[in-house]
Design a protein around this motif. Structure first.
Motif, PDB file in Angstrom:
ATOM      1  N   PHE A   1      14.542  -6.044  13.535  1.00  0.00           N
ATOM      2  CA  PHE A   1      14.826  -7.422  13.151  1.00  0.00           C
ATOM      3  C   PHE A   1      15.213  -8.283  14.351  1.00  0.00           C
ATOM      4  O   PHE A   1      15.674  -9.408  14.188  1.00  0.00           O
ATOM      5  CB  PHE A   1      15.957  -7.468  12.119  1.00  0.00           C
ATOM      6  N   GLY A   2      15.033  -7.740  15.565  1.00  0.00           N
ATOM      7  CA  GLY A   2      15.279  -8.513  16.775  1.00  0.00           C
ATOM      8  C   GLY A   2      16.688  -8.446  17.325  1.00  0.00           C
ATOM      9  O   GLY A   2      17.047  -9.219  18.211  1.00  0.00           O
ATOM     10  N   TRP A   3      17.494  -7.509  16.840  1.00  0.00           N
ATOM     11  CA  TRP A   3      18.858  -7.367  17.325  1.00  0.00           C
ATOM     12  C   TRP A   3      18.896  -6.460  18.548  1.00  0.00           C
ATOM     13  O   TRP A   3      18.115  -5.517  18.659  1.00  0.00           O
ATOM     14  CB  TRP A   3      19.749  -6.784  16.221  1.00  0.00           C
TER      15      TRP A   3
ATOM     16  N   CYS B   1      32.847   8.873  12.025  1.00  0.00           N
ATOM     17  CA  CYS B   1      31.597   8.143  12.128  1.00  0.00           C
ATOM     18  C   CYS B   1      31.623   7.314  13.410  1.00  0.00           C
ATOM     19  O   CYS B   1      32.534   6.506  13.603  1.00  0.00           O
ATOM     20  CB  CYS B   1      31.491   7.233  10.905  1.00  0.00           C
ATOM     21  N   GLY B   2      30.634   7.513  14.268  1.00  0.00           N
ATOM     22  CA  GLY B   2      30.473   6.634  15.415  1.00  0.00           C
ATOM     23  C   GLY B   2      29.963   5.286  14.924  1.00  0.00           C
ATOM     24  O   GLY B   2      29.383   5.181  13.842  1.00  0.00           O
ATOM     25  N   THR B   3      30.195   4.248  15.721  1.00  0.00           N
ATOM     26  CA  THR B   3      29.761   2.904  15.341  1.00  0.00           C
ATOM     27  C   THR B   3      28.955   2.290  16.470  1.00  0.00           C
ATOM     28  O   THR B   3      29.379   2.312  17.624  1.00  0.00           O
ATOM     29  CB  THR B   3      30.979   2.021  15.003  1.00  0.00           C
ATOM     30  N   THR B   4      27.791   1.745  16.120  1.00  0.00           N
ATOM     31  CA  THR B   4      26.914   1.083  17.071  1.00  0.00           C
ATOM     32  C   THR B   4      27.046  -0.424  16.894  1.00  0.00           C
ATOM     33  O   THR B   4      27.018  -0.922  15.766  1.00  0.00           O
ATOM     34  CB  THR B   4      25.442   1.500  16.845  1.00  0.00           C
ATOM     35  N   PHE B   5      27.187  -1.132  18.003  1.00  0.00           N
ATOM     36  CA  PHE B   5      27.337  -2.582  17.994  1.00  0.00           C
ATOM     37  C   PHE B   5      26.046  -3.252  18.441  1.00  0.00           C
ATOM     38  O   PHE B   5      25.360  -2.766  19.355  1.00  0.00           O
ATOM     39  CB  PHE B   5      28.499  -2.992  18.912  1.00  0.00           C
ATOM     40  N   PHE B   6      25.713  -4.372  17.782  1.00  0.00           N
ATOM     41  CA  PHE B   6      24.511  -5.146  18.060  1.00  0.00           C
ATOM     42  C   PHE B   6      24.872  -6.629  18.154  1.00  0.00           C
ATOM     43  O   PHE B   6      25.887  -7.068  17.602  1.00  0.00           O
ATOM     44  CB  PHE B   6      23.506  -5.024  16.905  1.00  0.00           C
ATOM     45  N   TYR B   7      23.981  -7.409  18.799  1.00  0.00           N
ATOM     46  CA  TYR B   7      24.111  -8.873  18.786  1.00  0.00           C
ATOM     47  C   TYR B   7      22.707  -9.473  18.688  1.00  0.00           C
ATOM     48  O   TYR B   7      21.702  -8.832  18.986  1.00  0.00           O
ATOM     49  CB  TYR B   7      24.832  -9.399  20.033  1.00  0.00           C
ATOM     50  N   LYS B   8      22.690 -10.748  18.297  1.00  0.00           N
ATOM     51  CA  LYS B   8      21.437 -11.494  18.251  1.00  0.00           C
ATOM     52  C   LYS B   8      21.738 -12.965  18.476  1.00  0.00           C
ATOM     53  O   LYS B   8      22.615 -13.534  17.831  1.00  0.00           O
ATOM     54  CB  LYS B   8      20.739 -11.322  16.905  1.00  0.00           C
ATOM     55  N   ARG B   9      21.005 -13.559  19.418  1.00  0.00           N
ATOM     56  CA  ARG B   9      21.081 -15.012  19.616  1.00  0.00           C
ATOM     57  C   ARG B   9      20.168 -15.662  18.573  1.00  0.00           C
ATOM     58  O   ARG B   9      19.016 -15.253  18.444  1.00  0.00           O
ATOM     59  CB  ARG B   9      20.634 -15.389  21.022  1.00  0.00           C
ATOM     60  N   ILE B  10      20.703 -16.627  17.854  1.00  0.00           N
ATOM     61  CA  ILE B  10      19.922 -17.193  16.750  1.00  0.00           C
ATOM     62  C   ILE B  10      19.576 -18.662  16.950  1.00  0.00           C
ATOM     63  O   ILE B  10      18.885 -19.243  16.125  1.00  0.00           O
ATOM     64  CB  ILE B  10      20.638 -17.008  15.400  1.00  0.00           C
ATOM     65  N   ALA B  11      20.069 -19.288  18.000  1.00  0.00           N
ATOM     66  CA  ALA B  11      19.714 -20.694  18.250  1.00  0.00           C
ATOM     67  C   ALA B  11      19.809 -20.982  19.730  1.00  0.00           C
ATOM     68  O   ALA B  11      20.434 -20.282  20.468  1.00  0.00           O
ATOM     69  CB  ALA B  11      20.631 -21.618  17.466  1.00  0.00           C
TER      70      ALA B  11
END
Length: 172
Positions: free
Chosen positions: A142-144, A162-172
């Motif tokens: 989804f582009g993250w 549970c390990g945790t994965t972090f993501f980001y996405k620029r949307i504008a």
């Protein structure tokens, strides 16, 4: 037929049972979404009542996927941030009922949430998800952008780490 809608306080309360069923299904399916087993429907209802208030105040965007006129999935964007982060939103709890998976609801929910968050002035979204989960695999599609993993960050509903994965996405 599938439709994406954003709900305010009253609409959320009207759909309380359907939202609670989706959350319960995901928790009982092993999703690490902040809840532990045993998980009762009243706990789900209490959670959604709080989200209804946040949606009513504009602090949270709540999108639902209606499939055959029933809530089959949901996602939230936390819009209220501190004064030094007015541009950022937190994507939270992308949930799709196990019976409705494979219908493209996650993509529709994410696209709608991103669009609405951008309309609300957000330019950056962040999220975290359980490492190794099916959810982790969909966000790059989804582009993250994956940032990294924190081991043992949370617990699965059964109490295991549970390990945790972090993501980001620029949307504008």
């Amino acid at each position: 037929m599938t439709e994406i809608r954003f709900l305010g306080r009253e609409q959320t309360l009207e759909r309380l049972e359907e939202l609670s069923e989706v959350l319960s299904d995901c928790v009982h399916g092993g999703a690490s979404v902040s809840f532990m087993l045993p998980f009762a429907m009243e706990e789900a209802r209490d959670y959604w009542r709080g989200i209804a208030d946040a949606a009513g105040e504009g602090d949270t965007l709540l999108a639902v996927a209606l499939h055959d006129s029933r809530v089959a999935g949901t996602v939230q964007v936390g819009m209220k941030q501190t004064s030094n982060q007015p541009h950022r939103g937190d994507l939270k709890k992308l949930l799709v009922h196990r019976a409705a998976r494979g219908l493209g609801l996650s993509r529709l929910l994410m696209e709608a949430a991103e669009r609405k968050a951008a309309e609300g002035g957000k330019t950056l979204l962040v999220l975290d998800t359980a490492t190794g989960s099916p959810a982790e695999a969909i966000y790059p599609r989804f582009g993250w952008t994956r940032v990294g993993v924190v081991p043992d960050y949370a617990l699965y509903p059964d109490g295991s780490f549970c390990g945790t994965t972090f993501f980001y996405k620029r949307i504008a």
